[in-house]
Design a protein around this motif. Structure first.
Motif, PDB file in Angstrom:
ATOM      1  N   UNK A  88       0.818  -1.222   0.000  1.00  0.00           N
ATOM      2  CA  UNK A  88       0.000   0.000   0.000  1.00  0.00           C
ATOM      3  C   UNK A  88       0.850   1.270   0.000  1.00  0.00           C
ATOM      4  N   UNK A  89       2.186   1.129   0.037  1.00  0.00           N
ATOM      5  CA  UNK A  89       3.075   2.286   0.122  1.00  0.00           C
ATOM      6  C   UNK A  89       3.835   2.480  -1.185  1.00  0.00           C
ATOM      7  N   UNK A  90       4.165   3.736  -1.521  1.00  0.00           N
ATOM      8  CA  UNK A  90       4.904   4.001  -2.760  1.00  0.00           C
ATOM      9  C   UNK A  90       6.286   3.347  -2.741  1.00  0.00           C
ATOM     10  N   UNK A  91       6.810   3.101  -3.917  1.00  0.00           N
ATOM     11  CA  UNK A  91       8.130   2.493  -4.060  1.00  0.00           C
ATOM     12  C   UNK A  91       9.194   3.346  -3.357  1.00  0.00           C
ATOM     13  N   UNK A  92      10.038   2.689  -2.561  1.00  0.00           N
ATOM     14  CA  UNK A  92      11.162   3.355  -1.923  1.00  0.00           C
ATOM     15  C   UNK A  92      10.797   4.354  -0.842  1.00  0.00           C
ATOM     16  N   UNK A  93       9.581   4.301  -0.315  1.00  0.00           N
ATOM     17  CA  UNK A  93       9.123   5.328   0.626  1.00  0.00           C
ATOM     18  C   UNK A  93       9.240   4.923   2.091  1.00  0.00           C
ATOM     19  N   UNK A  94       9.441   3.629   2.377  1.00  0.00           N
ATOM     20  CA  UNK A  94       9.336   3.115   3.744  1.00  0.00           C
ATOM     21  C   UNK A  94      10.712   3.066   4.413  1.00  0.00           C
TER      22      UNK A  94
END
Length: 481
Positions: free
Chosen positions: A285-291
């Protein structure tokens, strides 16, 4: 069957898992691999490993009524007696292969076992379960006698890259006491022996492994030439021994995944405190490379005072995060530790807090993971490097400081969480570090480029090093040698 090779890890999963993978590689070349461990570690050994036809596990009973680890004084005589009995049994049964050599973990175990193997005529090979940079830096800072470095001075280390030059701030170390589970006698030594420092050498201290490997025929290291060639070559020059990089010793599933998701449940004999499906659903559920992923391993810890600072920093940050917190966080072995009560409600779906063990390989291999706030233990370091994840380095003890320098200064795929790693890290430094790491697109590109070197599987150079290792032990075991 070509012969038998013993593998002896120190206590702790960070030592056990690389030794398990080394045993598999040894067995893949038709040698019998015998893993010699304390019985307390038996539950951590995957059942699939036990079923391998060329692998045997020999359990040494753990001392009763004490910390069941090799550093405990009750462990030494027990280990030596069990080893002698094991080898004597082998020699009395002609159908059993003759031990060709023993690959011995250099954290304490080498010191204890060298005399037994020498007496029985079995060659030893020293094994670094950590990387080459940490061993090289231990040796180089000892030779350079960096203790007398002055404020403002930058001291180069002859033979090592200029990026690894030492300043007075590099000598600072946190005072956290011994790592979890590493108890033992006070600083008077074991069994009447002379006092001995345990674990990795501090800056400028004499590395104990230098003397302990004096009779070893070679050294093997849990790394590869793609990451640490200059440090490997340095150690070979300085020790005058063959030094082989035979890693990173991660599971075959990790190497076979080709950069896709790695399932921890298929590799490690542990159950996560959250389902892998829930973690995947959250990451998807999170954008690529955002976590940002935050974890400090199983043996070391930040302080109880730093935990709420970190919770506040994560709340102030705008980035999604997964925070893994041990159940005894900040409490040094006590059953109940710190937990950021209410943080999950305040950050909502932006944060995923996991208490206990978490599927780290899965998290690091997911495309949404874009940064790793890490203690820079070597296993965690190579797992993240292999998946192209940059670091916010927060070393806590021993070789982790050198691993952090490798990541930040030499490989240039991370930042330090603080300029002063000898004291408490404050919230402001954490927030600044998180923003700098997660906003640096160029660093992410460098990390991804480095990780791409491992997309095609276990390094060919490490396979060649393993071949050279087996050729040497065959030569040493030949009649007349």
């Amino acid at each position: 069957m070509a012969g038998e090779i013993f593998v002896l890890p120190a206590f702790g999963q960070g030592h056990l898992f690389p030794c398990i993978e080394l045993c598999k590689l040894i067995a893949s070349r038709s040698y019998k691999a015998t893993l010699v461990i304390f019985s307390t570690l038996s539950s951590s050994v995957p059942s699939s490993f036990r079923q391998h036809p060329l692998i045997e596990i020999f359990d040494i009973p753990s001392p009763s009524g004490s910390d069941p680890i090799p550093m405990h004084p009750d462990s030494k005589p027990q280990m030596l007696l069990c080893l002698e009995n094991l080898i004597s049994t082998r020699r009395k049964q002609p159908d059993l292969p003759r031990p060709l050599c023993a690959v011995v973990d250099l954290i304490v175990i080498m010191e204890w076992t060298a005399d037994v193997f020498n007496k029985l005529g079995i060659p030893t090979v020293g094994f670094f379960t950590s990387g080459a940079c940490s061993a090289a830096m231990e040796y180089a800072t000892w030779k350079a006698q960096v203790q007398d470095i002055k404020p403002g001075e930058v001291r180069s280390l002859p033979g090592l890259p200029e990026e690894m030059a030492i300043t007075i701030s590099d000598l600072k170390r946190r005072s956290l006491g011994p790592p979890r589970g590493h108890g033992g006698p006070p600083a008077g030594g074991e069994l009447g022996s002379k006092p001995r420092r345990r674990g990795p050498a501090g800056p400028g201290e004499h590395p104990s492994w230098v003397d302990e490997t004096s009779d070893s025929i070679a050294l093997v290291i849990n790394t590869c030439y793609d990451l640490e060639r200059l440090f490997i070559d340095y150690l070979a020059r300085e020790t005058g021994k063959p030094v082989w990089a035979v890693g990173p010793l991660l599971s075959e599933q990790y190497w076979a995944s080709g950069g896709s998701l790695v399932r921890d449940s298929k590799i490690r004999n542990r159950q996560a405190d959250i389902t892998e499906e829930k973690v995947i659903e959250w990451l998807d559920s999170k954008p690529r490379g955002s976590v940002l992923y935050i974890a400090f391993g199983s043996l070391v810890d930040i302080t109880l005072e730093e935990y709420p600072q970190l919770a506040s920093a994560l709340e102030e940050s705008t980035h999604p995060f997964i925070w893994v917190i041990r159940k005894d966080a900040g409490r040094k072995g006590e059953p109940e530790g710190y937990f950021p009560h209410g943080l999950d409600q305040r950050v909502g779906e932006r944060g995923l807090i996991i208490q206990g063990w978490a599927p780290q390989l899965l998290i690091l291999s997911h495309k949404s993971t874009g940064g790793f706030l890490s203690h820079c233990g070597w296993n965690s370091t190579v797992e993240a490097i292999g998946r192209g994840v940059p670091f916010l380095a927060w070393p806590l003890r021993g070789d982790q400081y050198y691993d952090a320098q490798l990541v930040v200064r030499y490989l240039k795929v991370g930042y330090s969480v603080s300029e002063d790693m000898g004291g408490m890290v404050k919230k402001e430094e954490m927030v600044k570090g998180i923003e700098k790491l997660m906003g640096d697109k160029e660093m992410k590109r460098r990390a991804e480029a480095l990780g791409a070197k491992f997309e095609h599987g276990f390094p060919d150079t490490s396979m060649a090093a393993l071949d050279a290792f087996t050729e040497l032990i065959e030569k040493k075991s030949a009649p007349g040698q």
